[in-house]
Design a protein around this motif. Structure first.
Motif, PDB file in Angstrom:
ATOM      1  N   ALA A  26      46.239  45.135  31.561  1.00 44.75           N
ATOM      2  CA  ALA A  26      46.532  45.695  32.841  1.00 44.75           C
ATOM      3  C   ALA A  26      44.619  46.039  33.515  1.00 44.75           C
ATOM      4  O   ALA A  26      44.892  45.652  34.683  1.00 44.75           O
ATOM      5  CB  ALA A  26      47.265  47.165  32.592  1.00 44.75           C
ATOM      6  N   VAL A  27      43.941  46.324  32.637  1.00 45.55           N
ATOM      7  CA  VAL A  27      42.657  46.562  33.542  1.00 45.55           C
ATOM      8  C   VAL A  27      41.953  45.333  33.932  1.00 45.55           C
ATOM      9  O   VAL A  27      41.546  45.378  34.721  1.00 45.55           O
ATOM     10  CB  VAL A  27      41.745  47.362  32.119  1.00 45.55           C
ATOM     11  CG1 VAL A  27      40.342  47.540  32.952  1.00 45.55           C
ATOM     12  CG2 VAL A  27      42.554  48.653  31.781  1.00 45.55           C
ATOM     13  N   THR A  28      42.279  44.415  33.166  1.00 46.85           N
ATOM     14  CA  THR A  28      41.740  43.023  33.457  1.00 46.85           C
ATOM     15  C   THR A  28      42.433  42.319  34.794  1.00 46.85           C
ATOM     16  O   THR A  28      41.596  42.043  35.591  1.00 46.85           O
ATOM     17  CB  THR A  28      41.913  41.873  32.340  1.00 46.85           C
ATOM     18  OG1 THR A  28      41.175  42.474  31.098  1.00 46.85           O
ATOM     19  CG2 THR A  28      41.345  40.635  32.679  1.00 46.85           C
ATOM     20  N   SER A  29      43.396  42.696  34.822  1.00 49.61           N
ATOM     21  CA  SER A  29      44.333  42.210  36.158  1.00 49.61           C
ATOM     22  C   SER A  29      43.905  42.802  37.164  1.00 49.61           C
ATOM     23  O   SER A  29      43.695  42.410  38.230  1.00 49.61           O
ATOM     24  CB  SER A  29      45.846  42.316  35.779  1.00 49.61           C
ATOM     25  OG  SER A  29      46.467  41.507  34.760  1.00 49.61           O
ATOM     26  N   ALA A  30      43.625  44.335  37.186  1.00 44.17           N
ATOM     27  CA  ALA A  30      43.220  45.227  38.137  1.00 44.17           C
ATOM     28  C   ALA A  30      41.678  44.690  38.719  1.00 44.17           C
ATOM     29  O   ALA A  30      41.595  44.725  39.895  1.00 44.17           O
ATOM     30  CB  ALA A  30      43.418  46.566  37.996  1.00 44.17           C
ATOM     31  N   PHE A  31      41.157  44.548  37.861  1.00 46.34           N
ATOM     32  CA  PHE A  31      39.462  44.202  37.975  1.00 46.34           C
ATOM     33  C   PHE A  31      39.422  42.644  38.620  1.00 46.34           C
ATOM     34  O   PHE A  31      38.712  42.937  39.736  1.00 46.34           O
ATOM     35  CB  PHE A  31      38.711  43.904  36.662  1.00 46.34           C
ATOM     36  CG  PHE A  31      37.502  43.502  36.525  1.00 46.34           C
ATOM     37  CD1 PHE A  31      36.594  44.629  36.437  1.00 46.34           C
ATOM     38  CD2 PHE A  31      37.081  42.418  36.470  1.00 46.34           C
ATOM     39  CE1 PHE A  31      35.158  44.190  36.512  1.00 46.34           C
ATOM     40  CE2 PHE A  31      35.703  42.040  36.652  1.00 46.34           C
ATOM     41  CZ  PHE A  31      34.603  42.873  36.755  1.00 46.34           C
TER      42      PHE A  31
END
Length: 455
Positions: A26-31
């Motif tokens: 999820a963090v990677t997608s938002a990044f």
């Protein structure tokens, strides 16, 4: 992007993952959503760098402790470049050159670090088993109890990446038709060995950009997870509940097996996930699914629908130890309840969901865990407390129309080592068809006493 720029971006992403209490995917997608200027190829390489660090977490920390260096994001990426990536100390120093978009130059302490790590690899004879196998302290005792002398082999099989599996939607196409559609798009796939509707890709591919995906012909789903729908043997016209539906992957598979006939109720305590799942249902062309948000596993809706369903599927919240290849960060950063809280929660969910099963119906209990206390232990405890249910072996539960069952055991247990799927468990519990009304009334009375005591 240059190699140095990708490295700098990977350090920034790793820092966000380490600082943010959310799953790494999820963090990677938002990044990347916030940096749409980064191309697809660069995104893939940056993510691979970060996920490489998370896959090598215990061994990287072991090395940094050995050379007395703090495990900050820069140090972890530097160490992984040398120990896993095979770079020399000089080549790493050349990337940390302070040029535009490149990482800042190495400090004196970091130069000492690269010299200490130069020519070494991730593994070292002094590392103990849990470090070599990347097993966190919280999971070690349960995994050793589950696997015994196979502990190291089973755990080591989860160090690499998971394959990319697809499930063919039988409402839309046959497996051969899906294979052809993928081949026409330049993507090589082969039929899976366990799931009769599964396909395994030879590598990574932009699946969600394909017409086959957009039309609902295929879904991304691990082969092990696909087998739950077959264990349920949900048939056209039946009444079915997917009790912990989540994002709806298993709901889709079950509804498709029913050929859009009958009724599937997808329930979950997270209403947002059910709302997002509706788009998946629409894309798959399935209109026999309804969603129902519940507050807890003891929601009044359950009591109002006692004995109404032919099949009840419980994919229970669990430790997720079977998905470590796919979610390496979950070893070290568990986001939900710990094992001590999960085991009683699973028992409560299973006990409550059982009330929905009609006489002669089936209750399917599943997890993506490798641990016995979440799997066989839960089934054994449930059967000891519910004399009106019996265990149905996999061979008897498996629908004959879909070929031979994948295993000949009483319960389904899959591991990455033995089956090259996610770690997965499922058991089918059948309610006796001769359950008397008096037994149901007695159970209701006992439940009312429990509810009053709880109040």
């Amino acid at each position: 992007m240059t190699p140095a720029a990708r490295l700098a971006t990977a350090i920034d992403l790793l820092a966000e993952v380490m600082d943010t209490p959310r799953p790494a995917d999820a963090v990677t997608s938002a990044f990347f959503r916030a940096r749409r200027f980064i191309g697809a190829k660069d995104r893939g390489e940056i993510a691979a760098l970060v996920y490489g660090v998370m896959r090598h977490w215990a061994r990287l920390h072991w090395w940094l402790e050995r050379v007395n260096h703090m495990p900050d994001p820069r140090a972890l990426v530097i160490a992984d470049c040398i120990l896993s990536g095979g770079r020399t100390a000089d080549s790493v120093a050349g990337l940390f050159n302070g040029a535009k978009f490149a990482p800042a130059p190495l400090s004196d302490r970091e130069r000492k670090l690269i010299r200490a790590l130069d020519t070494h690899t991730l593994d070292h004879p002094s590392q103990d088993e849990v470090v070599r196998a990347e097993v966190p302290d919280w999971a070690e005792p349960a995994m050793r109890a589950t696997f015994g002398d196979r502990f190291l082999a089973e755990a080591s099989a989860m160090l690499g990446e998971a394959p990319l599996d697809l499930r063919v939607n039988p409402v839309k196409a046959t497996r051969d038709e899906a294979l052809k559609a993928l081949a026409d798009a330049g993507i090589k796939a082969t039929p899976t060995s366990l799931s009769p509707v599964g396909l395994r890709l030879a590598g990574r591919a932009p699946i969600m950009a394909l017409d086959a995906y957009k039309s609902g012909m295929i879904e991304i789903q691990d082969e092990g997870s696909q087998l739950v729908a077959f264990m349920a043997d949900a048939r056209p016209g039946m009444q079915v509940v997917d009790f912990c539906a989540g994002a709806g992957g298993k709901t889709l598979a079950i509804a498709a097996m029913m050929d859009n006939k009958g009724r599937v109720v997808a329930t979950d305590v997270l209403e947002g996930r059910l709302i997002r799942a509706k788009e998946r249902f629409r894309r798959a062309g399935l209109h026999n699914i309804e969603t129902r948000a519940i507050k807890t596993e003891r929601d009044p809706w359950v009591k109002r629908h006692k004995g109404k369903f032919d099949r009840v599927v419980v994919d229970a919240p669990c430790s997720g130890t079977g998905t470590w290849r796919r979610n390496p960060d979950s070893r070290w950063r568990p986001m939900g309840p710990g094992l001590g809280d999960l085991v009683p929660l699973q028992a409560s969910i299973l006990d409550s969901a059982a009330r929905l099963v009609r006489p002669g119906g089936r209750l399917v209990y599943a997890t993506c865990s490798l641990l016995r206390e979440e799997n066989e232990g839960q089934v054994e405890a449930f059967l000891a407390a519910h004399a009106d249910f019996t265990l149905l072996p996999v061979a008897d539960a498996w629908p004959a129309a879909w070929g031979s069952p994948p295993v000949s055991t009483d319960m389904l247990r899959l591991t990455p080592l033995r089956h090259d799927t996610d770690g997965f468990f499922a058991a089918v519990l059948e309610r006796r068809a001769d359950v008397a009304e008096a037994d149901v009334a007695e159970a209701d009375a006992a439940e009312q006493v429990d509810e009053a005591a709880g109040a």
